[in-house]
Scaffold this motif. Sequence first.
Motif, PDB file in Angstrom:
ATOM      1  N   UNK A   1       0.803  -1.211   0.000  1.00 23.21           N
ATOM      2  CA  UNK A   1       0.000   0.000   0.000  1.00 23.21           C
ATOM      3  C   UNK A   1       0.844   1.273   0.000  1.00 23.21           C
ATOM      4  N   UNK A   2       2.078   1.173   0.477  1.00 24.30           N
ATOM      5  CA  UNK A   2       2.948   2.350   0.547  1.00 24.30           C
ATOM      6  C   UNK A   2       3.214   2.872  -0.866  1.00 24.30           C
ATOM      7  N   UNK A   3       3.109   4.195  -1.023  1.00 26.50           N
ATOM      8  CA  UNK A   3       3.372   4.827  -2.306  1.00 26.50           C
ATOM      9  C   UNK A   3       2.156   4.911  -3.206  1.00 26.50           C
ATOM     10  N   UNK A   4       1.033   4.383  -2.774  1.00 25.71           N
ATOM     11  CA  UNK A   4      -0.177   4.413  -3.595  1.00 25.71           C
ATOM     12  C   UNK A   4      -1.131   5.506  -3.105  1.00 25.71           C
ATOM     13  N   UNK A   5      -1.867   6.073  -4.060  1.00 23.26           N
ATOM     14  CA  UNK A   5      -2.844   7.096  -3.724  1.00 23.26           C
ATOM     15  C   UNK A   5      -4.143   6.467  -3.233  1.00 23.26           C
ATOM     16  N   UNK A   6      -4.950   7.303  -2.597  1.00 24.80           N
ATOM     17  CA  UNK A   6      -6.200   6.840  -2.003  1.00 24.80           C
ATOM     18  C   UNK A   6      -7.064   6.099  -3.023  1.00 24.80           C
ATOM     19  N   UNK A   7      -7.150   6.640  -4.236  1.00 24.90           N
ATOM     20  CA  UNK A   7      -7.985   6.036  -5.259  1.00 24.90           C
ATOM     21  C   UNK A   7      -7.501   4.685  -5.740  1.00 24.90           C
ATOM     22  N   UNK A   8      -6.228   4.368  -5.484  1.00 24.93           N
ATOM     23  CA  UNK A   8      -5.691   3.063  -5.863  1.00 24.93           C
ATOM     24  C   UNK A   8      -5.903   2.022  -4.774  1.00 24.93           C
ATOM     25  N   UNK A   9      -6.294   2.483  -3.595  1.00 24.84           N
ATOM     26  CA  UNK A   9      -6.372   1.582  -2.446  1.00 24.84           C
ATOM     27  C   UNK A   9      -7.796   1.159  -2.092  1.00 24.84           C
ATOM     28  N   UNK A  10      -8.761   2.020  -2.410  1.00 20.85           N
ATOM     29  CA  UNK A  10     -10.127   1.776  -1.942  1.00 20.85           C
ATOM     30  C   UNK A  10     -11.123   1.961  -3.079  1.00 20.85           C
ATOM     31  N   UNK A  11     -12.312   1.369  -2.942  1.00 15.86           N
ATOM     32  CA  UNK A  11     -13.356   1.546  -3.964  1.00 15.86           C
ATOM     33  C   UNK A  11     -13.854   2.989  -3.995  1.00 15.86           C
ATOM     34  N   UNK A  12     -14.510   3.319  -5.094  1.00 14.41           N
ATOM     35  CA  UNK A  12     -14.924   4.706  -5.330  1.00 14.41           C
ATOM     36  C   UNK A  12     -15.790   5.257  -4.201  1.00 14.41           C
ATOM     37  N   UNK A  13     -16.703   4.446  -3.678  1.00 13.65           N
ATOM     38  CA  UNK A  13     -17.587   4.908  -2.610  1.00 13.65           C
ATOM     39  C   UNK A  13     -16.793   5.346  -1.386  1.00 13.65           C
ATOM     40  N   UNK A  14     -15.777   4.554  -1.028  1.00 15.23           N
ATOM     41  CA  UNK A  14     -14.945   4.881   0.125  1.00 15.23           C
ATOM     42  C   UNK A  14     -14.102   6.116  -0.153  1.00 15.23           C
ATOM     43  N   UNK A  15     -13.560   6.197  -1.353  1.00 14.18           N
ATOM     44  CA  UNK A  15     -12.743   7.361  -1.725  1.00 14.18           C
ATOM     45  C   UNK A  15     -13.576   8.636  -1.656  1.00 14.18           C
ATOM     46  N   UNK A  16     -14.801   8.575  -2.164  1.00 13.88           N
ATOM     47  CA  UNK A  16     -15.681   9.740  -2.155  1.00 13.88           C
ATOM     48  C   UNK A  16     -15.920  10.243  -0.735  1.00 13.88           C
TER      49      UNK A  16
END
Length: 322
Positions: A49-64
């Motif tokens: 997970x290190x080095x990844x952005x929020x949108x790469x880690x979680x589904x769209x609903x969670x990111x929103x």
Amino acid sequence: MEHTPLPDGYRALVDTFPNGVLVLFDADLRYRIIGPETLPFSRRRATEMVGKQLGELFPEETVTELEPKLRDTIDGSSRSFDTEYQGRIHHLETRSVRIDDESYGVLVTQEVTDARQTAAELERQNERLDQFASMVSHDLRNPLAVALAELDQYRETGDEANLDGVADALGRVEDLVVDLTALARSSTSEKEHERVSLSAIARDAWKSIDTQSATLETQNSTIDADRSQLQALFENLFRNAVGHGGSHVTVRVGPVDEGFYAEDTGEGIPPEKREQVFEHGFTTSYGGSGVGLTIVRRIAEDHDLDVSLAESPEGGARFEFR
């Protein structure tokens, strides 16, 4: 992107953080440091997970949901909130931090599902206890008044037939105590229901309250229900109809598809108040205590019935149970 090496003491803190996760994220919402090495909730590896952005880690609903809160953190506003992810509730705390003149955010998350569910259940129990106290006072008042009136008649006349009225009223008190306790605990089940006559139960309810010069009209039909609780439902509906509609109101009970209705020829209830009338403590007039229709809804729910409020042909109130 490589994450910044941590001194052993800080690494130990990150790796052993109890029941939770520690994260350092940057202004691009990229995870720079995360621990422990294996996350306790998802079992994901921190190195993945290190080095990844929020949108790469979680589904769209969670990111929103998370993105505006994390951006607020970067801008200097601390946040504290619950969120649901993969069927579990997590509590998040965020703080802003400056490192080498750059803005970062620190995020701490812990899994709190059990604690939140326990708190919610305690709140529901307290609400049920409060409603139970009001219901007992509300529904027991009438049969106790009947018992006292019959007793006074016996003292005046010596007619032992009045003692039968006392016995009937006190029997109703006993039934109500059992039924209201069951409602407070939500313990009645389908197995305790039986096929009963709506007309017969409505007429029993009519006899047990002060209906003055009002009139009851019924149509024959049957329903699976708890007999005594259904009588309590009708008693509260009838008391409400007579209280609002006056001594000459007519009340009708009959079948509808997958249920039954009870309506009156009184003043009716304005559309904007039709949902409020079921709220505990809400009352409009005639000195009601505001718990009668709460009891009606609780009994309906206990029988898996939805109750809706509309208008009778004369403009009075019409309750439908389906």
